[in-house]
Design an enzyme around this catalytic site. Structure first.
Site, PDB file in Angstrom:
ATOM      1  N   SER A 115      32.298  51.709   8.632  1.00 32.70           N
ATOM      2  CA  SER A 115      31.867  51.371   9.998  1.00 32.70           C
ATOM      3  C   SER A 115      30.482  50.733  10.000  1.00 32.70           C
ATOM      4  O   SER A 115      29.936  50.427  11.052  1.00 32.70           O
ATOM      5  CB  SER A 115      31.862  52.632  10.870  1.00 32.70           C
ATOM      6  OG  SER A 115      31.143  53.680  10.236  1.00 32.70           O
ATOM      7  N   THR A 132      38.573  39.600  57.025  1.00 33.33           N
ATOM      8  CA  THR A 132      39.486  40.636  56.548  1.00 33.33           C
ATOM      9  C   THR A 132      40.751  39.859  56.189  1.00 33.33           C
ATOM     10  O   THR A 132      41.074  38.860  56.839  1.00 33.33           O
ATOM     11  CB  THR A 132      39.795  41.714  57.612  1.00 33.33           C
ATOM     12  OG1 THR A 132      40.459  41.096  58.706  1.00 33.33           O
ATOM     13  CG2 THR A 132      38.523  42.401  58.105  1.00 33.33           C
ATOM     14  N   HIS A 133      41.419  40.277  55.143  1.00 32.52           N
ATOM     15  CA  HIS A 133      42.602  39.547  54.633  1.00 32.52           C
ATOM     16  C   HIS A 133      42.262  38.102  54.290  1.00 32.52           C
ATOM     17  O   HIS A 133      43.135  37.230  54.327  1.00 32.52           O
ATOM     18  CB  HIS A 133      43.757  39.565  55.639  1.00 32.52           C
ATOM     19  CG  HIS A 133      44.015  40.908  56.235  1.00 32.52           C
ATOM     20  ND1 HIS A 133      44.883  41.813  55.669  1.00 32.52           N
ATOM     21  CD2 HIS A 133      43.490  41.513  57.325  1.00 32.52           C
ATOM     22  CE1 HIS A 133      44.902  42.932  56.405  1.00 32.52           C
ATOM     23  NE2 HIS A 133      44.051  42.770  57.411  1.00 32.52           N
ATOM     24  N   LYS A 161      32.853  53.375  18.956  1.00 33.12           N
ATOM     25  CA  LYS A 161      31.572  52.666  18.995  1.00 33.12           C
ATOM     26  C   LYS A 161      31.664  51.223  19.463  1.00 33.12           C
ATOM     27  O   LYS A 161      30.888  50.786  20.314  1.00 33.12           O
ATOM     28  CB  LYS A 161      30.902  52.725  17.625  1.00 33.12           C
ATOM     29  CG  LYS A 161      30.310  54.077  17.380  1.00 33.12           C
ATOM     30  CD  LYS A 161      29.984  54.292  15.931  1.00 33.12           C
ATOM     31  CE  LYS A 161      30.123  55.758  15.609  1.00 33.12           C
ATOM     32  NZ  LYS A 161      31.488  56.294  15.831  1.00 33.12           N
ATOM     33  N   TYR A 210      36.884  67.054  14.936  1.00 35.32           N
ATOM     34  CA  TYR A 210      36.642  65.643  14.625  1.00 35.32           C
ATOM     35  C   TYR A 210      37.862  65.022  13.969  1.00 35.32           C
ATOM     36  O   TYR A 210      38.530  65.638  13.129  1.00 35.32           O
ATOM     37  CB  TYR A 210      35.439  65.499  13.670  1.00 35.32           C
ATOM     38  CG  TYR A 210      35.188  64.053  13.291  1.00 35.32           C
ATOM     39  CD1 TYR A 210      34.405  63.230  14.090  1.00 35.32           C
ATOM     40  CD2 TYR A 210      35.790  63.498  12.157  1.00 35.32           C
ATOM     41  CE1 TYR A 210      34.206  61.888  13.761  1.00 35.32           C
ATOM     42  CE2 TYR A 210      35.590  62.165  11.824  1.00 35.32           C
ATOM     43  CZ  TYR A 210      34.808  61.364  12.631  1.00 35.32           C
ATOM     44  OH  TYR A 210      34.628  60.055  12.313  1.00 35.32           O
ATOM     45  N   ASN A 233      29.605  64.635  11.398  1.00 37.17           N
ATOM     46  CA  ASN A 233      30.287  64.785  12.694  1.00 37.17           C
ATOM     47  C   ASN A 233      29.313  65.106  13.833  1.00 37.17           C
ATOM     48  O   ASN A 233      29.387  64.498  14.907  1.00 37.17           O
ATOM     49  CB  ASN A 233      31.367  65.862  12.594  1.00 37.17           C
ATOM     50  CG  ASN A 233      32.428  65.502  11.571  1.00 37.17           C
ATOM     51  OD1 ASN A 233      32.439  64.380  11.067  1.00 37.17           O
ATOM     52  ND2 ASN A 233      33.298  66.441  11.255  1.00 37.17           N
ATOM     53  N   SER A 260      31.874  19.057  33.985  1.00 37.88           N
ATOM     54  CA  SER A 260      33.146  18.907  33.280  1.00 37.88           C
ATOM     55  C   SER A 260      32.977  17.823  32.229  1.00 37.88           C
ATOM     56  O   SER A 260      32.194  16.889  32.414  1.00 37.88           O
ATOM     57  CB  SER A 260      34.226  18.515  34.279  1.00 37.88           C
ATOM     58  OG  SER A 260      35.258  17.817  33.618  1.00 37.88           O
ATOM     59  N   ASN A 316      30.690  23.155  38.142  1.00 34.85           N
ATOM     60  CA  ASN A 316      31.534  24.343  38.055  1.00 34.85           C
ATOM     61  C   ASN A 316      30.745  25.653  38.086  1.00 34.85           C
ATOM     62  O   ASN A 316      29.660  25.734  37.521  1.00 34.85           O
ATOM     63  CB  ASN A 316      32.362  24.303  36.765  1.00 34.85           C
ATOM     64  CG  ASN A 316      33.355  23.162  36.772  1.00 34.85           C
ATOM     65  OD1 ASN A 316      33.852  22.774  37.825  1.00 34.85           O
ATOM     66  ND2 ASN A 316      33.622  22.608  35.603  1.00 34.85           N
ATOM     67  N   GLN A 375      35.664  57.314  15.194  1.00 38.41           N
ATOM     68  CA  GLN A 375      34.805  56.229  14.723  1.00 38.41           C
ATOM     69  C   GLN A 375      34.995  54.973  15.579  1.00 38.41           C
ATOM     70  O   GLN A 375      34.106  54.143  15.694  1.00 38.41           O
ATOM     71  CB  GLN A 375      35.106  55.913  13.252  1.00 38.41           C
ATOM     72  CG  GLN A 375      34.307  54.763  12.689  1.00 38.41           C
ATOM     73  CD  GLN A 375      34.369  54.721  11.170  1.00 38.41           C
ATOM     74  OE1 GLN A 375      33.770  55.528  10.496  1.00 38.41           O
ATOM     75  NE2 GLN A 375      35.141  53.782  10.638  1.00 38.41           N
ATOM     76  N   LYS A 378      32.246  16.821  38.862  1.00 39.63           N
ATOM     77  CA  LYS A 378      32.369  18.270  38.985  1.00 39.63           C
ATOM     78  C   LYS A 378      31.112  19.066  38.697  1.00 39.63           C
ATOM     79  O   LYS A 378      30.302  18.710  37.869  1.00 39.63           O
ATOM     80  CB  LYS A 378      33.489  18.776  38.071  1.00 39.63           C
ATOM     81  CG  LYS A 378      34.799  18.242  38.506  1.00 39.63           C
ATOM     82  CD  LYS A 378      35.945  19.165  38.536  1.00 39.63           C
ATOM     83  CE  LYS A 378      35.734  20.601  38.787  1.00 39.63           C
ATOM     84  NZ  LYS A 378      36.847  21.351  38.212  1.00 39.63           N
TER      85      LYS A 378
HETATM   86  N1  ARG Z   1      31.386  56.888  10.578  1.00 43.48           N
HETATM   87  C1  ARG Z   1      31.909  58.110  11.126  1.00 43.48           C
HETATM   88  C2  ARG Z   1      32.131  57.924  12.635  1.00 43.48           C
HETATM   89  O1  ARG Z   1      31.635  56.987  13.156  1.00 43.48           O
HETATM   90  C3  ARG Z   1      30.947  59.218  10.903  1.00 43.48           C
HETATM   91  C4  ARG Z   1      31.565  60.565  10.917  1.00 43.48           C
HETATM   92  C5  ARG Z   1      32.455  60.712   9.740  1.00 43.48           C
HETATM   93  N2  ARG Z   1      32.974  62.016   9.662  1.00 43.48           N
HETATM   94  C6  ARG Z   1      34.001  62.341   8.858  1.00 43.48           C
HETATM   95  N3  ARG Z   1      34.400  63.559   8.864  1.00 43.48           N
HETATM   96  N4  ARG Z   1      34.611  61.434   8.143  1.00 43.48           N
HETATM   97  O2  ARG Z   1      32.804  58.683  13.272  1.00 43.48           O
END
Ligand code: ARG
Length: 462
Positions: free
Chosen positions: A26, A158-159, A328, A320, A113, A280, A288, A325, A286
């Protein structure tokens, strides 16, 4: 490209397949959390030293090493790749390079975690504060335009059919109110973002005598999760944020839609300034409304992230799971989208549009949006409203057939319709009076709008 086999315990004999390493990592996106990760680790290390789990000297070395990584990152020297897997490992690995064996003590009494949960909350808390600030700026822009346009009239719909004329300020202040709720809502969400999961461990707590309240205090959390399982697996706060972000986008998108409509030749209520409009590549005539169109378009992304997070959570057994993950990118993209859209709309509203006063004045004078006022006129003189309503319906029909507006009827014609009509009917149906007369609390009457503006200033604190 393989994951450093030392990342994992002795249980593992071979390194990850490169494709799996890439899939699992990640770092490409959670690097966004690095400063929060460092801040969280500084608090954790400080707590480890305070509770005697590590020595004071070790604590100091860890903190100094972490601050060095922060600097290295800020100066562009620290760029961990996929071999680090995620931001947490990346920081720990670099810390061990800097501090030697003591770096290996950082992760005592902690799991990634509770760590990732802490980072995400610190990130979101900071971003929510920025978004709330932007909302206030956006509200200020709306309020400023409203102030200049209390007596500018605009057809109200309205409408999407002409209904009753409005003070333009009143129309804009409706968006002020929406943004105000957004600001409030984010403040409310913040309360549940601002709870510390740190010290929940992997899922069950820890055997070490940690002090969760101390780390929470260092990180300025308002409280700590009462249950470690909940602490590591709760993402309600993220969903609540995405719901609040979605509503911000709903509001921006509705305003965007009106800007787009108003800028058409058909409406002609506003003209887009060159600084905020685009042309355009083929049609030279135009201009826009790309900005509001993009805002309207991006709204879908944020809704999608909300839906994605709800679905991500719904089948997860405690505690967890790696699915988490995936929270994010949804969060980061929503934060970036909301911020970009708020900025663009604030600029567009403050500098990008000109209201076409003549066109607006003509628009409110050329329709039957004063019909209710004729009915109200009779009702105020004792005619039951429904009776008056029916009578005016007939008048409007006759006018349409004769190609006239209500203001074109002669006093004799009015009198023939109902003896209660006097020559003051003309004043009563003039657009300005139609607006001014709606002086009920929260209505579009100028007096009410002026009060609303004063009250809005108070809310913004000036
Ligand atoms: N990169 C992981 C996440 O964003 C971190 C936590 C990983 N925990 C695990 N038990 N593999 O969630």
């Amino acid at each position: 490209m393989t994951t450093d086999p030392k990342t994992w315990s002795q249980r593992f004999e071979s390194a990850l397949h490169p494709a799996i390493a890439r899939f699992n990592a990640s770092i490409s996106f959670d690097i966004e959390l690095i400063e929060y990760d460092i801040t969280g680790s500084v608090a954790h290390a400080t707590m480890l030293a305070k509770t005697g789990i590590i020595s004071a000297a070790e604590g100091e070395q860890l903190v100094a090493g972490l601050e060095q990584i922060r600097l290295e990152y800020q100066q562009g020297f620290f760029k961990p790749g996929v071999e680090a897997e995620d931001v947490h490992f990346a920081v720990e690995k670099r810390l061990t390079e800097i501090t030697g064996d003591v770096g290996k003590k950082l992760h005592t009494a902690r799991s990634r975690n509770d760590q990732v949960g802490t980072d995400t909350r610190l990130y979101l808390r900071a971003e929510i504060a920025k978004i709330r600030h932007q909302l206030r700026e956006f509200q200020y822009v709306l309020l400023s335009i409203a102030e200049q346009n209390v007596e500018t009239l605009i057809p109200g719909y309205t409408h999407l059919q002409r209904a009753q004329p409005l003070s333009l300020a009143h129309h804009l202040l409706a968006y002020f109110e929406m943004a105000d709720r957004d600001w409030e809502r984010l403040g409310d969400v913040s309360k549940r973002v601002n709870i510390s999961p740190l010290g929940s461990g992997a899922l069950a707590g820890t055997t070490f005598p940690i002090d969760r309240h101390f780390t929470a205090e260092l990180l300025q959390f308002e409280g700590v999760y009462a249950n470690s399982l909940d602490g590591v697996s709760d993402r309600d706060f993220a969903i609540e944020f995405l719901a609040a972000a979605s509503l911000i986008m709903v509001h921006l998108s509705r305003l965007a839609e009106e800007i787009i409509l108003w800028s058409t030749q058909e409406f002609g209520f506003i003209t887009l300034k060159d600084s905020c409009a685009t042309g355009s590549s083929i049609m030279p005539q135009k201009k826009n409304p790309d900005v509001p169109e993009l805002v309207r378009g991006k709204t879908g992304r944020v809704f999608g992230h909300l839906q994605g997070m709800l679905v991500l959570m719904k089948g997860l057994p405690l505690a967890y799971n790696k699915d988490l993950q995936d929270d994010k990118e949804a969060l980061f993209d929503s934060v970036k989208t909301v911020k970009a859209c708020l900025e663009a709309m604030a600029v567009l509203m403050s500098e990008g549009i000109v209201f076409n006063g003549d066109r607006l004045a003509a628009a409110v004078a050329e329709d039957f949006s004063n019909a209710t006022d004729v009915a109200d006129y009779l009702a105020a003189r004792g005619v039951p409203f429904r009776e008056a309503y029916n009578l005016v319906g007939k008048v409007v029909k006759t006018c349409i057939v004769g190609g006239k507006l209500l203001k074109d009827l002669s006093i004799e014609e009015w009198k023939a319709l109902h003896p209660q009509f006097e020559s003051d009917i003309y004043d009563a149906i003039a657009p300005r009076q139609v607006v001014a007369a709606r002086n009920s609390y929260g209505g579009t009457g100028f007096e009410q709008v002026r009060k609303a503006i004063a009250e809005a200033h108070e809310r913004l604190g000036h």
